[in-house]
Design a protein around this motif. Structure first.
Motif, PDB file in Angstrom:
ATOM      1  N   GLY A 576       0.796  -1.221   0.000  1.00 30.62           N
ATOM      2  CA  GLY A 576       0.000   0.000   0.000  1.00 30.62           C
ATOM      3  C   GLY A 576       0.829   1.271   0.000  1.00 30.62           C
TER       4      GLY A 576
ATOM      5  N   ASN B  50      -0.578   7.075  -0.580  1.00 28.64           N
ATOM      6  CA  ASN B  50      -1.582   6.329  -1.338  1.00 28.64           C
ATOM      7  C   ASN B  50      -2.921   6.409  -0.627  1.00 28.64           C
ATOM      8  N   ARG B  52      -6.459   5.089  -1.306  1.00 30.11           N
ATOM      9  CA  ARG B  52      -7.308   4.221  -2.124  1.00 30.11           C
ATOM     10  C   ARG B  52      -6.917   4.245  -3.604  1.00 30.11           C
ATOM     11  N   GLY B  53      -5.643   3.990  -3.827  1.00 30.07           N
ATOM     12  CA  GLY B  53      -5.200   3.833  -5.202  1.00 30.07           C
ATOM     13  C   GLY B  53      -4.834   5.116  -5.914  1.00 30.07           C
TER      14      GLY B  53
END
Lengths: 593, 154
Positions: A576, B50, B52-53
């Motif tokens: 992430g 980042n 959520r993308g």
């Protein structure tokens, strides 16, 4: 107002569609040029022109439509043998196609202007005079200049040959999308009051680019997506019911596979065959040959291979310069070639091929090659290199990518328009590729361009420098190898070099910007070097560790960091966190100048 | 009814002072994060995040308005995601408090001495509590800020 928007919308559609049509037209005409007026592609050409005429007028690009009309007549005259298919006619037609292409771009932001077409219309008219075309019917509503702007013109133009074109269309077996109904509709377009038209003429809004997709591709995507949804809910179920680890693993691995396939499929939506640009390059080569009095044979290999559309679109300009250069500077005049014992017809060879995940384009000519003496002298006189240099042949050739080293002293009209090989190199680099040249005197030169298959998705190596992780795009380096002390030397200038496979690599440190303590004293530690080609030389970029090989999905970084430090983008890793993608050649450029 | 009220502010702390930003500019507040530093970027630029993308820029508000650098203490710090015209930007602050409604008559507009107002980030002051209201978009606007710096150094 609604009508206004409607007009803008259909104009945009028209321009997008015309781009494809013209592409098709150019390609067809290449065949046509070989086969002459009896070419089986004649109906195809007429259909495209007719479509341009009809649709052009329907969206109120009257001048463009009228121009298409004239060109259509020209082809009809050719078909009916009222006009000879002579070289001047051929070159006129190429001019016409160029103008079409230029206008389709220009009309996106500018109003349609009659003057643009005037010169070519006159040329066409003078051909017609000679040939005494008897197409009175078709010429009925032709006005060469000052075509009136009134709307009511719309209704009575283009009628005469509609029927003829319809017949043509019906003859054609392949189901193109044009139906008679559509043609009728065009005549029903409501007349817009002049005031509003003025308004609408100002601009077609620049909307996003579009691509055409086969329906089967979309269906396929939906199928896979359905499978993913099912697997996802199975996974939810397994988690909720506290299932066995093994079962979970199986499900996750299935999901992974489907996700990978989906990714591939979606990326495939973006690919187009390179034939699109290869055909245009062939034209450029022929035009250039004609303008310089040379004869060439143009060979295309691998045109059917597909590559990301953005890359293909951005490749055209650099390739165009290379092809022009090859014909203009590379290929000799026929007499000279004969004297040198070569075939008087020069050969240009363009090839696409894939190697792993790397797309390679080669442009080769059998001309006189690069004169290394001249390049060297020029580079020395410009102070780019020292007189006692020790450059290899490859390095000397690659000096042509240096700014201001165009060797033909008098820049010709063809390729010397201020865009040099340095710009070409720049453009290739911006696509994450690299460009090398090999050349042998009197045998010719060869440009080798290596590109990633896709800009948004590529294979990358995750590396670490101290505690930071970066991505090296695999298309940008040749290999990696572990460093040890023995193969590193410091040379007089203070630079470090490594000998590797009998070649000397200059060491590039990712210093202060990237890591605080990453300097020379670290050389003794176990480190890894990536071999990166740049301007005919090879460099060793040094980092700490290779962590993994991954498929990297490139994301835009919101600020312009590229200019700061040789970073070309970012990606999100499995944990992430964001990792930066290194632009290796920019990095080397920055370090070594 | 659902229309956002214009008088609500998100309050946050920095240097033992309370600040406020108009809630309508705030998209979300992120409390756990891991930045990726960008080599060679300006000092006020904390890194990339980042969400959520999407990759987000995060700037350090304290360093941005020349009050030193924020110490990154993940347990306390928060990133306020601000909606900008073309993309969102994260603003790292020391501490986020809560949303408060402030009546218009309690707000006093500020005319700072020694500065022409068009370049100032501070727009208003809340009477009594002395909370400073920042024009957060002006703070973020990198282009203008870079210009500002050039003017100063010139």
């Amino acid at each position: 107002m609604e009508q206004d928007n409607f007009l803008l919308e259909i104009r945009h559609e028209f321009l997008e569609e015309s781009k494809d049509l013209l592409e098709q037209l150019s390609n067809t005409f290449l065949d046509f040029e070989k086969d002459g007026a009896d070419s089986p592609s004649m109906p195809e050409i007429l259909r495209v022109l007719h479509n341009l005429k009809g649709s052009g007028k329907a969206v109120e690009f009257h001048h463009l439509g009228e121009f298409a009309h004239q060109v259509e007549d020209l082809f009809i005259a050719l078909r009916d043998k009222k006009l000879d298919f002579s070289p001047p006619v051929i070159s006129l037609i190429w001019e016409v196609l160029d103008l079409f292409q230029k206008q389709i771009e220009a009309l996106k932001n500018h109003p349609d202007n009659a003057n643009v077409y005037a010169e070519l219309l006159q040329k066409i008219a003078s051909l017609d005079d000679k040939a005494e075309v008897e197409n009175v019917d078709e010429q009925e509503n032709i006005v060469f200049h000052n075509i009136p702007e009134e709307q009511n013109k719309l209704a009575d133009t283009a009628e005469m040959s509609d029927e003829e074109a319809l017949r043509l269309m019906q003859q054609m077996e392949e189901g193109t999308q044009i139906t008679p109904r559509e043609t009728e509709e065009k005549n029903e377009v409501p007349a817009v009051p002049p005031a509003q038209t003025e308004n609408a003429k100002k601009q077609v809004p620049t909307t996003e680019e579009t691509i055409k997709l086969k329906l089967s591709k979309v269906d396929n995507l939906l199928n896979y997506f359905g499978e993913q949804v099912i697997l996802q809910s199975r996974l939810n179920y397994l988690v909720d019911s506290k299932a066995e680890q093994a079962e979970l693993k199986a499900c996750v691995s299935n999901l992974q596979k489907v996700t990978f396939d989906l990714q591939q499929m979606t990326i495939n939506f973006r690919v187009v065959p390179v034939a699109m640009i290869f055909n245009r390059l062939e034209r450029i080569a022929r035009d250039t040959a004609r303008a310089t009095g040379k004869t060439i044979e143009f060979e295309k290999i691998g045109a059917e291979l597909e590559l990301d559309k953005t890359i293909v679109d951005n490749l055209f300009d650099p390739l165009m310069h290379m092809v022009r250069n090859a014909v203009d500077h590379g290929i000799e005049e026929p007499k000279q070639r004969e004297l040198a014992g070569k075939n008087p017809i020069g050969k240009i060879h363009i090839m696409a091929k894939k190697r792993g995940n790397i797309f390679i384009i080669e442009i080769q000519d059998d001309g006189k090659g690069i004169n290394k003496e001249i390049i060297l002298n020029k580079a020395i006189s410009k102070g780019l290199i020292k007189e006692n240099h020790q450059l290899s042949d490859a390095e000397i050739c690659n000096l042509i990518f240096h700014n201001g080293l165009s060797t033909k002293d008098a820049a010709t009209d063809i390729s010397g328009r201020g865009v040099g090989m340095d710009v070409v190199q720049e453009m290739i680099k911006s696509l994450h590729g690299n460009c090398q040249i090999t050349s042998e005197e009197n045998k010719g030169s060869k440009f080798i361009i290596e590109l990633p298959m896709s800009l948004s998705m590529f294979n990358g190596t995750v590396i670490s420098i101290e505690d930071k992780r970066f991505i090296l795009p695999n298309s940008e380096f040749i290999e990696t190898f572990p460093l040890n002390d023995e193969n590193i030397d410091q040379i007089d200038s203070g630079k470090y070099i490594i000998e590797r496979r009998e070649e000397i690599l200059e060491v590039v440190f990712l210093n202060n910007d990237f890591a605080k303590n990453f300097l020379v004293e670290g050389l003794g530690l176990k480190r890894i070097a990536a071999v990166v080609p740049y301007a005919g030389k090879k460099y060793a970029v040094i980092f700490d560790k290779i962590l993994s090989q991954e498929r990297i999905m490139s994301r835009k970084i919101p600020i312009d960091v590229e200019s700061i430090s040789g970073i070309s983008g970012g990606t999100i890793l499995g944990d992430g966190n964001v990792a930066l993608i290194l632009g290796l050649s920019q990095l080397i450029e920055k370090r070594v100048g | 009814m659902l229309e956002q009220k214009n008088n609500r502010y998100l309050m946050f702390g920095m240097n033992d002072r309370k600040y406020g930003v108009k809630l309508k500019f705030v998209k979300e507040v992120v409390s756990s994060f891991n930045f990726t530093e960008v080599p060679g970027a300006p000092k006020y630029f904390v890194g990339l995040l980042n969400i959520r993308g999407k990759i987000l820029n995060v700037i350090d508000l304290k360093s941005r308005i020349k009050k030193g650098d924020s110490k990154i203490e993940p347990n306390k710090n928060a990133v306020i995601v601000i909606e900008m015209n073309d993309h969102d930007v994260g603003v790292l602050v020391e501490e986020v408090f809560r949303v408060e409604s402030i009546e218009q008559d309690q707000i006093e507009s500020v005319q700072l001495k020694n500065s022409d107002n068009k370049n100032s980030f501070v727009t208003d002051l809340i009477k009594k509590s002395n909370i400073i209201i920042l024009d957060i978009r002006k703070v973020i606007d990198l282009d203008k800020l870079i210009q500002l710096e050039e003017e100063k150094s010139a």
